[in-house]
Scaffold this motif. Sequence first.
Motif, PDB file in Angstrom:
ATOM      1  N   ARG A 153       0.813  -1.224   0.000  1.00 22.11           N
ATOM      2  CA  ARG A 153       0.000   0.000   0.000  1.00 22.11           C
ATOM      3  C   ARG A 153       0.848   1.275   0.000  1.00 22.11           C
ATOM      4  N   PRO A 154       1.908   1.401   0.818  1.00 23.99           N
ATOM      5  CA  PRO A 154       2.668   2.662   0.801  1.00 23.99           C
ATOM      6  C   PRO A 154       3.240   2.994  -0.569  1.00 23.99           C
ATOM      7  N   ALA A 155       3.694   1.994  -1.305  1.00 21.81           N
ATOM      8  CA  ALA A 155       4.257   2.249  -2.636  1.00 21.81           C
ATOM      9  C   ALA A 155       3.173   2.652  -3.626  1.00 21.81           C
ATOM     10  N   VAL A 156       2.018   2.000  -3.548  1.00 21.22           N
ATOM     11  CA  VAL A 156       0.936   2.295  -4.492  1.00 21.22           C
ATOM     12  C   VAL A 156       0.340   3.663  -4.206  1.00 21.22           C
ATOM     13  N   GLU A 157       0.142   3.980  -2.958  1.00 19.87           N
ATOM     14  CA  GLU A 157      -0.435   5.284  -2.618  1.00 19.87           C
ATOM     15  C   GLU A 157       0.518   6.422  -2.958  1.00 19.87           C
ATOM     16  N   ALA A 158       1.813   6.092  -3.118  1.00 20.15           N
ATOM     17  CA  ALA A 158       2.790   7.102  -3.532  1.00 20.15           C
ATOM     18  C   ALA A 158       2.896   7.213  -5.048  1.00 20.15           C
ATOM     19  N   GLY A 159       2.123   6.406  -5.780  1.00 22.65           N
ATOM     20  CA  GLY A 159       2.081   6.586  -7.230  1.00 22.65           C
ATOM     21  C   GLY A 159       2.405   5.375  -8.076  1.00 22.65           C
ATOM     22  N   ALA A 160       2.825   4.277  -7.484  1.00 22.79           N
ATOM     23  CA  ALA A 160       3.165   3.089  -8.269  1.00 22.79           C
ATOM     24  C   ALA A 160       1.918   2.430  -8.835  1.00 22.79           C
ATOM     25  N   ARG A 161       2.070   1.774  -9.957  1.00 23.95           N
ATOM     26  CA  ARG A 161       1.013   0.948 -10.510  1.00 23.95           C
ATOM     27  C   ARG A 161       1.248  -0.505 -10.085  1.00 23.95           C
ATOM     28  N   VAL A 162       0.168  -1.234  -9.884  1.00 23.08           N
ATOM     29  CA  VAL A 162       0.253  -2.632  -9.477  1.00 23.08           C
ATOM     30  C   VAL A 162       0.160  -3.510 -10.722  1.00 23.08           C
ATOM     31  N   LEU A 163       1.119  -4.394 -10.879  1.00 23.06           N
ATOM     32  CA  LEU A 163       1.104  -5.385 -11.956  1.00 23.06           C
ATOM     33  C   LEU A 163       0.968  -6.768 -11.319  1.00 23.06           C
ATOM     34  N   PRO A 164      -0.256  -7.288 -11.221  1.00 25.29           N
ATOM     35  CA  PRO A 164      -0.437  -8.604 -10.604  1.00 25.29           C
ATOM     36  C   PRO A 164      -0.295  -9.712 -11.642  1.00 25.29           C
ATOM     37  N   VAL A 165       0.397 -10.766 -11.264  1.00 22.31           N
ATOM     38  CA  VAL A 165       0.508 -11.942 -12.133  1.00 22.31           C
ATOM     39  C   VAL A 165       0.026 -13.183 -11.378  1.00 22.31           C
ATOM     40  N   LEU A 166      -0.980 -12.985 -10.531  1.00 22.20           N
ATOM     41  CA  LEU A 166      -1.575 -14.109  -9.810  1.00 22.20           C
ATOM     42  C   LEU A 166      -2.387 -14.948 -10.788  1.00 22.20           C
ATOM     43  N   ASN A 167      -2.591 -16.191 -10.426  1.00 28.63           N
ATOM     44  CA  ASN A 167      -3.432 -17.064 -11.226  1.00 28.63           C
ATOM     45  C   ASN A 167      -4.904 -16.681 -11.073  1.00 28.63           C
ATOM     46  N   MET A 175      -8.541  -9.589  -8.934  1.00 24.20           N
ATOM     47  CA  MET A 175      -8.719  -8.261  -9.520  1.00 24.20           C
ATOM     48  C   MET A 175      -9.757  -7.439  -8.749  1.00 24.20           C
ATOM     49  N   GLU A 176     -10.819  -8.072  -8.315  1.00 24.22           N
ATOM     50  CA  GLU A 176     -11.845  -7.358  -7.556  1.00 24.22           C
ATOM     51  C   GLU A 176     -11.276  -6.790  -6.260  1.00 24.22           C
ATOM     52  N   ALA A 177     -10.458  -7.598  -5.564  1.00 24.73           N
ATOM     53  CA  ALA A 177      -9.878  -7.140  -4.304  1.00 24.73           C
ATOM     54  C   ALA A 177      -8.890  -6.000  -4.529  1.00 24.73           C
ATOM     55  N   LEU A 178      -8.067  -6.095  -5.563  1.00 29.64           N
ATOM     56  CA  LEU A 178      -7.092  -5.040  -5.836  1.00 29.64           C
ATOM     57  C   LEU A 178      -7.783  -3.751  -6.269  1.00 29.64           C
ATOM     58  N   ASN A 179      -8.820  -3.871  -7.095  1.00 29.03           N
ATOM     59  CA  ASN A 179      -9.556  -2.669  -7.515  1.00 29.03           C
ATOM     60  C   ASN A 179     -10.226  -1.990  -6.331  1.00 29.03           C
ATOM     61  N   ALA A 180     -10.755  -2.796  -5.408  1.00 28.42           N
ATOM     62  CA  ALA A 180     -11.392  -2.221  -4.227  1.00 28.42           C
ATOM     63  C   ALA A 180     -10.368  -1.523  -3.339  1.00 28.42           C
ATOM     64  N   ALA A 181      -9.161  -2.083  -3.260  1.00 29.02           N
ATOM     65  CA  ALA A 181      -8.142  -1.515  -2.378  1.00 29.02           C
ATOM     66  C   ALA A 181      -7.516  -0.244  -2.944  1.00 29.02           C
ATOM     67  N   ARG A 228      -5.139   2.378 -10.788  1.00 27.87           N
ATOM     68  CA  ARG A 228      -3.794   2.055 -10.282  1.00 27.87           C
ATOM     69  C   ARG A 228      -3.445   0.576 -10.446  1.00 27.87           C
ATOM     70  N   VAL A 229      -4.359  -0.202 -10.980  1.00 27.31           N
ATOM     71  CA  VAL A 229      -4.144  -1.647 -11.087  1.00 27.31           C
ATOM     72  C   VAL A 229      -4.189  -2.044 -12.555  1.00 27.31           C
ATOM     73  N   TRP A 230      -3.102  -2.597 -13.046  1.00 23.00           N
ATOM     74  CA  TRP A 230      -3.084  -3.143 -14.395  1.00 23.00           C
ATOM     75  C   TRP A 230      -3.593  -4.583 -14.368  1.00 23.00           C
ATOM     76  N   GLY A 231      -4.095  -5.031 -15.494  1.00 20.24           N
ATOM     77  CA  GLY A 231      -4.259  -6.458 -15.677  1.00 20.24           C
ATOM     78  C   GLY A 231      -2.912  -7.043 -16.064  1.00 20.24           C
ATOM     79  N   GLY A 232      -2.684  -8.282 -15.693  1.00 21.49           N
ATOM     80  CA  GLY A 232      -1.396  -8.885 -16.034  1.00 21.49           C
ATOM     81  C   GLY A 232      -1.451 -10.386 -16.013  1.00 21.49           C
ATOM     82  N   LEU A 233      -0.547 -10.987 -16.741  1.00 20.46           N
ATOM     83  CA  LEU A 233      -0.428 -12.439 -16.705  1.00 20.46           C
ATOM     84  C   LEU A 233       0.999 -12.824 -17.057  1.00 20.46           C
ATOM     85  N   ALA A 234       1.409 -13.927 -16.483  1.00 16.99           N
ATOM     86  CA  ALA A 234       2.735 -14.474 -16.753  1.00 16.99           C
ATOM     87  C   ALA A 234       2.578 -15.847 -17.385  1.00 16.99           C
TER      88      ALA A 234
END
Length: 309
Positions: A86-100, A105-111, A116-122
């Motif tokens: 949270r401290p990094a995101v609230e300071a301006g970072a974008r989140v790149l999640p590569v979870l399965n 996504m719903e939890a990250l968008n709510a938070a 601030r949340v990209w879609g991502g996949l690995a």
Amino acid sequence: MRMLVLGAGALGGYFGGRALERGMEVAFLVRPRRAAQLAADGLVVESPLGDIRRPVATLAEAGPGFDVVLLSCKAYDLDGAIAAIRPAVEAGARVLPVLNGLAHMEALNAAFGPDRVWGGLAKCAATLTPAGVVRHLGDWRWLTFGEQDGRMDGRAAAFAAALGASPGLVAEAVPDIARRMWEKLVHLGTVAAGTVLLRASVGEIVRAGGQGFLLALLDRNAAIAAAHGHPMTDGFMAQYRALFSDASSTYTASMLRDLEGGGRTEADHILGWLADAARRAGVDPALHDLAHLHARAHDQRRAAGRLPS
């Protein structure tokens, strides 16, 4: 650009290491035990595409100054991960999640808000050994991401350009990340349900006479995706029908590796989520429910301390 990687496990360690090779400034937000391993041995990646062994910067707490946070935790650790970054995101970072899956996504968008949340996949098969070595399994090395609404505002593209393309990593920013995440879920839901339920690789299942079972899973997952607005292309289906018909394949889901290693599984977040999505779509959820039940029974046995030694 500066990247913060939550953890230095299989995917975080692999992609973080490749980013370091490209000259990016990378820090790893890790727990004390992993920090001690990295301090003693550095980040060690063993890969058919080139090994990595180098010292890395570690942090015990997140802070400002990062452009992107790579989130590669297990889905069952998501609440703690959100608090940690949270401290990094609230300071301006974008989140790149590569979870399965898609449940995170719903939890990250709510938070943090969807901006601030990209879609991502690995697309990368890797594992972390008890000694702290990231072992890359095969030649999958793709990291794909983009703004959820597809607007391509330039930040994701700049990050992709910074990572570039190399023998060990192909990074791409795309305008249709939602569709691609559904494609991965159709693929993942098939290999996870099939290999977990039958405790075997794709090739072993096919040789045992299970090709029809795997293809039925694939078709049901495709039907779920289509009902939720993301139909699979003919090319995608042909590619994965071939993959799930290959009698020589050694391919298994990471969920099976977790299960066989006595670890926790992401069954609720992948198999359970797909079963619920099937019900909402009017698709028969029986195969998903059975695979989900199988994995949950393992988790109950693990919690009771009754797994084979």
